[in-house]
Motif scaffolding. Structure first.
Motif, PDB file in Angstrom:
ATOM      1  N   UNK A 156      39.204  35.629  38.282  1.00 16.19           N
ATOM      2  CA  UNK A 156      40.316  36.433  37.782  1.00 16.19           C
ATOM      3  C   UNK A 156      41.558  35.559  37.682  1.00 16.19           C
ATOM      4  N   UNK A 157      42.463  35.968  36.814  1.00 14.27           N
ATOM      5  CA  UNK A 157      43.771  35.338  36.701  1.00 14.27           C
ATOM      6  C   UNK A 157      44.825  36.408  36.969  1.00 14.27           C
ATOM      7  N   UNK A 158      45.631  36.196  38.009  1.00 11.91           N
ATOM      8  CA  UNK A 158      46.738  37.127  38.240  1.00 11.91           C
ATOM      9  C   UNK A 158      47.871  36.439  39.001  1.00 11.91           C
ATOM     10  N   UNK A 159      48.909  37.188  39.279  1.00  6.80           N
ATOM     11  CA  UNK A 159      50.160  36.628  39.795  1.00  6.80           C
ATOM     12  C   UNK A 159      50.064  36.134  41.234  1.00  6.80           C
ATOM     13  N   UNK A 160      48.950  36.420  41.925  1.00  7.67           N
ATOM     14  CA  UNK A 160      48.836  35.996  43.325  1.00  7.67           C
ATOM     15  C   UNK A 160      48.414  34.533  43.442  1.00  7.67           C
ATOM     16  N   UNK A 161      48.021  33.917  42.331  1.00  6.15           N
ATOM     17  CA  UNK A 161      47.425  32.575  42.399  1.00  6.15           C
ATOM     18  C   UNK A 161      48.473  31.472  42.208  1.00  6.15           C
TER      19      UNK A 161
ATOM     20  N   UNK B   6      46.178  47.932  52.315  1.00  4.90           N
ATOM     21  CA  UNK B   6      45.033  48.105  51.424  1.00  4.90           C
ATOM     22  C   UNK B   6      43.815  47.361  51.947  1.00  4.90           C
ATOM     23  N   UNK B   7      44.025  46.138  52.429  1.00  4.98           N
ATOM     24  CA  UNK B   7      42.907  45.357  52.972  1.00  4.98           C
ATOM     25  C   UNK B   7      42.293  46.050  54.183  1.00  4.98           C
ATOM     26  N   UNK B   8      43.137  46.608  55.046  1.00  6.02           N
ATOM     27  CA  UNK B   8      42.611  47.315  56.223  1.00  6.02           C
ATOM     28  C   UNK B   8      41.791  48.530  55.794  1.00  6.02           C
TER      29      UNK B   8
ATOM     30  N   UNK C  89      31.141  33.584  33.234  1.00  6.08           N
ATOM     31  CA  UNK C  89      30.506  34.712  32.553  1.00  6.08           C
ATOM     32  C   UNK C  89      31.529  35.821  32.324  1.00  6.08           C
ATOM     33  N   UNK C  90      32.335  36.126  33.351  1.00  6.67           N
ATOM     34  CA  UNK C  90      33.376  37.148  33.216  1.00  6.67           C
ATOM     35  C   UNK C  90      34.699  36.614  33.747  1.00  6.67           C
ATOM     36  N   UNK C  91      35.763  36.889  33.023  1.00 11.05           N
ATOM     37  CA  UNK C  91      37.122  36.578  33.468  1.00 11.05           C
ATOM     38  C   UNK C  91      37.938  37.863  33.444  1.00 11.05           C
ATOM     39  N   UNK C  92      38.491  38.221  34.596  1.00  6.99           N
ATOM     40  CA  UNK C  92      39.339  39.417  34.698  1.00  6.99           C
ATOM     41  C   UNK C  92      40.805  39.016  34.559  1.00  6.99           C
ATOM     42  N   UNK C  93      41.560  39.781  33.773  1.00 12.03           N
ATOM     43  CA  UNK C  93      42.984  39.505  33.597  1.00 12.03           C
ATOM     44  C   UNK C  93      43.723  40.808  33.340  1.00 12.03           C
ATOM     45  N   UNK C  94      44.988  40.856  33.774  1.00 10.21           N
ATOM     46  CA  UNK C  94      45.822  42.038  33.540  1.00 10.21           C
ATOM     47  C   UNK C  94      46.283  42.072  32.088  1.00 10.21           C
ATOM     48  N   UNK C  95      46.595  43.254  31.556  1.00  7.55           N
ATOM     49  CA  UNK C  95      47.025  43.339  30.149  1.00  7.55           C
ATOM     50  C   UNK C  95      48.273  42.511  29.863  1.00  7.55           C
TER      51      UNK C  95
ATOM     52  N   UNK D 245      45.162  44.218  40.637  1.00  7.10           N
ATOM     53  CA  UNK D 245      44.761  43.004  41.340  1.00  7.10           C
ATOM     54  C   UNK D 245      43.629  43.281  42.320  1.00  7.10           C
ATOM     55  N   UNK D 246      43.737  44.405  43.065  1.00  9.55           N
ATOM     56  CA  UNK D 246      42.712  44.716  44.078  1.00  9.55           C
ATOM     57  C   UNK D 246      41.340  44.865  43.435  1.00  9.55           C
ATOM     58  N   UNK D 247      41.301  45.524  42.289  1.00 16.40           N
ATOM     59  CA  UNK D 247      40.023  45.725  41.596  1.00 16.40           C
ATOM     60  C   UNK D 247      39.436  44.393  41.146  1.00 16.40           C
ATOM     61  N   UNK D 248      40.297  43.525  40.575  1.00 21.22           N
ATOM     62  CA  UNK D 248      39.823  42.209  40.140  1.00 21.22           C
ATOM     63  C   UNK D 248      39.204  41.451  41.308  1.00 21.22           C
ATOM     64  N   UNK D 249      39.918  41.430  42.417  1.00 19.39           N
ATOM     65  CA  UNK D 249      39.476  40.642  43.577  1.00 19.39           C
ATOM     66  C   UNK D 249      38.112  41.104  44.065  1.00 19.39           C
ATOM     67  N   UNK D 250      37.962  42.429  44.234  1.00 17.97           N
ATOM     68  CA  UNK D 250      36.717  42.946  44.795  1.00 17.97           C
ATOM     69  C   UNK D 250      35.553  42.828  43.809  1.00 17.97           C
ATOM     70  N   UNK D 251      35.832  43.068  42.516  1.00 19.17           N
ATOM     71  CA  UNK D 251      34.732  42.965  41.550  1.00 19.17           C
ATOM     72  C   UNK D 251      34.273  41.522  41.381  1.00 19.17           C
ATOM     73  N   UNK D 252      35.219  40.602  41.363  1.00 12.68           N
ATOM     74  CA  UNK D 252      34.839  39.189  41.268  1.00 12.68           C
ATOM     75  C   UNK D 252      34.068  38.781  42.517  1.00 12.68           C
ATOM     76  N   UNK D 253      34.527  39.224  43.684  1.00 14.40           N
ATOM     77  CA  UNK D 253      33.809  38.926  44.921  1.00 14.40           C
ATOM     78  C   UNK D 253      32.388  39.451  44.892  1.00 14.40           C
ATOM     79  N   UNK D 254      32.205  40.674  44.397  1.00 10.18           N
ATOM     80  CA  UNK D 254      30.867  41.273  44.329  1.00 10.18           C
ATOM     81  C   UNK D 254      29.977  40.525  43.335  1.00 10.18           C
ATOM     82  N   UNK D 255      30.556  40.105  42.205  1.00 14.41           N
ATOM     83  CA  UNK D 255      29.775  39.355  41.212  1.00 14.41           C
ATOM     84  C   UNK D 255      29.348  38.002  41.757  1.00 14.41           C
ATOM     85  N   UNK D 256      30.267  37.319  42.450  1.00 14.71           N
ATOM     86  CA  UNK D 256      29.925  36.021  43.044  1.00 14.71           C
ATOM     87  C   UNK D 256      28.820  36.186  44.081  1.00 14.71           C
TER      88      UNK D 256
END
Length: 622
Positions: free
Chosen positions: A95-100, A285-287, A118-124, A76-87
């Protein structure tokens, strides 16, 4: 841009979106191959730019009308940061994950099904669900499914260091959508793991790209355990005061105790493991991602996919299971390319524990044999008296020359011939069995060899053995090194709850004098003076901030303060806004216009538009 809508040029996208003037290493070949619709397996070290290898083809294929790229990512952490960087870079990503919430999930699904992402991140786990497969089928039938990117692909292999059963089902992507290109990426895979990835993901026709595994900016240091917490504290205080780092421990209990102990010693340390409440794990992790100078003490539950570029050290208080795990974990240091260190404390108990974990696992004999081989390779690295990097790269099939930047290269260890000592130890183990019929542990073995009178020696009359006191000339530390090496090489084996010793299969070769054992002399730790610590800290600063003069340093500090404020407003780590190297280049060049700023590495078109004027104002301040 010189490229048309239908024929986007990857280099143009690299410059326009990400602000970089040129690809590195094999990136260009990989991007061209995947953009053209080819399958690829990419092995590239952490920090080598793997993400761009699928992000740029995703953008190019979207611009050419092919639709959405699905990125399979385990964290989840990787999805969040990579999507943030792309935006931040102006790319439509989600991304789609259990936190939403349900509403958020449905909104993203609508965007995806409309082909607007353009990109959608999802867990296996999500990718394998009937609902998601049906959505992929809908995109596929309308020509809006561009690419599958499978990150951390080593997770599919039972031989890998981080096997996840959910990855096994990803072969269905090829079965259901056979003409959609796939790119599988990993930072760590030996030959057997690579073959497993290819077979399980049905990538037999894929082109394999293997980049150099060398991370020349990382200095490898391995020390013999002797009060390991104190050794760790000295290492952090001497080398990395107020810098970000990760300390890996094997158990949750040890994580908690080590973090608490470091805090009591004045280190800004936080624990992280799977036994903590999810909210607390996320806070920690956020800190770590957003604040400077935090040391994360963690199990291996922490780290995969963590993109923080300025981690200056990774330390291991326990031996990892294999070289892949060690390489993956140490690779989280120095992702920005600046100097970083990989430090590990290693002792006899580590060898015994890892061997026992393999032997007592419910796995097949074949699997255990492979794991023993992987552990042996790591033990050889830990015991090495030659260049660490040469051995590490050789494991991944790469030839190299001594690096001049590991502990053995910088301070070649004094060695001693331990062949006779090894024969003494094995002979004593043999006589234990012969005389008493019992096995004993390493502590008692050392007492007998050194002629130490203890209650146990008297109880078993071991002072009457011919091996009693034959090794009195060697220190306890030297004997521990001999026994550790004997176990590491399989000449002695540990058994049962009390880790008693018996002879291994090839012990007779040692007893006959056919094997020579050359060991390092135990190093005497030296404490750096306060003045040398502060000077090494300032030299690191000048390297990180690249020879800034006083005025440029003031501009750099002002830019960092501005960046921190923007990052807080956006809820993102500061490095997602701009990395330190970009701020340092801005501080040094001090551009006076947007046109001048456009040439700075790491500033793409969207960031120039969003932040350019604000950056010019900060740079213009006295």
């Amino acid at each position: 841009m010189s490229s048309s809508k239908h024929h986007p040029v990857p280099l143009d996208i690299l410059q326009e979106v990400f602000g970089y003037s040129a690809f590195r290493g094999q990136q260009a070949a990989i991007v061209d191959h995947v953009t053209a619709g080819g399958d690829a397996l990419v092995l590239m070290p952490t920090g080598g730019g793997k993400s761009l290898c699928y992000q740029i083809p995703a953008i190019a294929r979207q611009r050419a009308g092919h639709g959405v790229t699905v990125v399979v990512s385990p964290l989840i952490a990787l999805m969040h940061d990579q999507v943030g960087a792309l935006e931040e870079a102006g790319v439509e990503a989600a991304f789609l994950n259990s936190t939403q919430t349900l509403e958020e999930t449905q909104r993203i699904e609508r965007e995806m099904l409309a082909g607007r992402l353009t990109l959608l991140y999802a867990a296996p786990e999500r990718v394998n669900t009937p609902r998601f497969i049906a959505q992929m089928q809908s995109l596929y039938e309308r020509g809006l499914l561009a690419l599958f990117a499978i990150d951390e692909a080593h997770c599919v292999s039972q031989w890998g260091h981080d096997f996840r059963s959910e990855y096994l089902s990803l072969s269905l992507l090829h079965e259901r959508f056979p003409d959609i290109p796939r790119i599988a990426l990993t930072a760590t895979a030996d030959d057997i793991t690579r073959a497993d990835i290819i077979e399980r993901l049905q990538l037999e026709e894929a082109q394999v790209f293997v980049a150099s595994f060398d991370r020349p900016n990382i200095r490898y240091l391995i020390v013999e355990k002797d009060s390991p917490r104190e050794q760790l504290l000295r290492f952090i205080q001497d080398e990395h005061e107020d810098e970000a780092g990760v300390v890996y421990c094997q158990s949750r209990k040890k994580v908690d105790e080590t973090a608490e102990w470091l805090r009591a010693k004045g280190i800004n340390a936080l624990p992280y493991h799977a036994g903590m409440e999810q909210d607390q794990r996320k806070r920690h992790q956020d800190r770590f991602l957003r604040e400077d100078g935090i040391v994360m003490v963690a199990t291996i539950a922490f780290g995969m996919g963590i993109d923080k570029p300025d981690v200056r050290f990774v330390a291991h208080l326990d031996l990892p299971k294999n070289i892949e795990g060690y390489y993956q974990e140490t690779g989280r240091a120095g992702r920005d390319g600046l100097p970083a260190q990989a430090w590990m404390a290693y002792g006899l108990a580590d060898v015994v524990q890892q061997r026992r974990m393999i032997d007592e696992s419910p796995s097949s004999d074949e699997f255990k044999q492979v794991q023993r081989g992987k552990l042996d390779a790591l033990l050889a690295l830990a015991e090495a008296i030659d260049c660490r990097r040469v051995r590490l790269l050789a494991y991944f099939g790469e030839d190299s020359q001594p690096c001049g930047n590991c502990d053995n290269c910088l301070n070649p260890p004094a060695t001693w011939d331990a062949t006779e000592a090894a024969r003494m130890a094995l002979s004593c183990i043999y006589r234990f069995h012969q005389v008493t019929g019992f096995s004993f542990g390493s502590g008692h073995l050392i007492d007998v060899l050194r002629g130490k009178e203890t209650d146990k020696v008297a109880q078993y009359r071991h002072h009457e053995l011919s091996t009693w006191g034959v090794g009195a000339a060697l220190s306890e530390q030297q004997w521990r090194a001999v026994i550790r090496q004997l176990i590491a090489l399989g000449y002695a084996v540990t058994e049962g709850e009390y880790n008693t010793l018996s002879l291994g299969g090839d012990a007779k070769a040692v007893l006959r004098g056919e094997v020579r054992m050359l060991l390092r002399q135990p190093a005497v730790p030296t404490r750096k003076s306060k003045s040398s610590r502060s000077s090494s800290s300032s030299s690191r600063r000048s390297e990180a901030e690249a020879d800034l003069d006083a005025a440029a340093q003031a501009r750099f500090d002002a830019l960092k303060a501005w960046r921190a404020e923007v990052a807080r407003e956006h809820g993102l780590p500061a490095y997602v806004i701009f990395q330190n190297v970009t701020l340092a280049e801005l501080a040094r060049a001090q551009p006076r216009s947007l046109d001048e700023m456009a040439g700075i590495s790491g500033i793409g078109a969207k960031k120039l538009e969003a932040y350019g004027e604000a950056l010019l104002r900060v740079l213009a301040e006295d």
